[in-house]
Enzyme design. Structure first.
Site, PDB file in Angstrom:
ATOM      1  N   GLY A  91       0.765  -0.975   0.150  1.00 35.76           N
ATOM      2  CA  GLY A  91       0.312   0.509   0.461  1.00 35.76           C
ATOM      3  C   GLY A  91       0.689   1.362  -0.399  1.00 35.76           C
ATOM      4  N   HIS A 158     -15.537  10.931 -13.688  1.00 37.87           N
ATOM      5  CA  HIS A 158     -14.685  11.585 -15.597  1.00 37.87           C
ATOM      6  C   HIS A 158     -13.428  12.092 -15.663  1.00 37.87           C
ATOM      7  CE1 HIS A 158     -16.448  15.174 -15.322  1.00 37.87           C
ATOM      8  NE2 HIS A 158     -17.615  14.910 -14.331  1.00 37.87           N
TER       9      HIS A 158
END
EC number: 2.3.1.-
Length: 228
Positions: A91, A158
């Site tokens: 991570g 987006h």
């Protein structure tokens, strides 16, 4: 007859063997992604898991699911076939980059893993070595850099760009047209509002709501997110 066998061999798909680096939580979540890809018909096999210091409980967890522990990273790299591809499932973005550099220097290629349940929009582009976990939602015209981690049920809006070695932790929401620069970690259930830039090497705390651009190397926490 030999000519026929050679002709057929060209149509037999080559199995891609993948080694996972990291036996802890995200390493085993990455195993879930690969196993789901295999179940969905991908020509992938899991070579095993590398870790320089796995805990006993994580070794037991690997053994319970029939996954081989292959030992320490440097020892394996010194003797392994470079046809095996790698996924660094660590991570911490900085440690991830250091480990990826070892494999790249030795001539190994990174593998890209996308869970079959992830929802992927049109015009999606990802760099090599990235992992997209179960339930993630990635909208249209999203770009991921190299070795990006998108954890379970995270959302990427987006036209957003996530640069190399970014980590997006579970259930985070990156709104549209956001730029997340390299080595940044976005904590679980945090929200980044539309059109913002999070500069490189930042940490966004769990549950934070980012409402303005974040300068490089900052730790941003709270609602709204603040840093010093």
């Amino acid at each position: 007859m030999p000519r026929c066998r050679r002709s057929l061999a060209r149509w037999i798909p080559q199995m891609t063997s993948v080694v996972i680096v990291g036996a802890s939580g995200f390493g085993r979540e990455t195993l879930d992604v690969l196993e789901a890809m295999i179940a969905a018909g991908s020509d992938v096999e899991i070579a095993g898991v590398l870790d320089d210091g796995p805990s006993n409980i994580n070794l037991e967890r690997l053994a319970d699911r029939g996954i081989s522990y292959l030992g320490r990273i440097d020892d394996w790299i010194a003797h392994a076939d470079v046809s095996v591809q790698y996924l660094v499932a660590i991570g911490n973005p900085v440690i991830r980059q250091m480990l990826c550099a070892k494999f790249d220097l030795a001539g190994f290629e990174p593998f890209t893993a996308i869970h079959p349940t992830a929802i992927i929009g049109s015009r999606f582009v990802t760099g090599a070595g990235s992992v997209v976990c179960s339930g993630a939602v990635i909208s249209t015209n999203v770009q991921l850099g190299k070795h990006v981690h998108v954890n379970p049920v995270a959302t990427i809006g987006h036209d957003s760009i996530l640069q190399d070695y970014v980590s997006i932790n579970p259930a985070s929401v990156i709104s549209g047209e956001v730029l997340v620069e390299s080595y940044t970690l976005v904590g679980a259930k945090s929200i980044v509002l539309q059109g913002l830039t999070i500069s490189e090497k930042c940490t966004i705390g769990a549950g934070a709501v980012v409402t303005k651009n974040v300068p490089s190397s900052k730790v941003a926490v709270g609602v709204p997110a603040r840093w010093s």
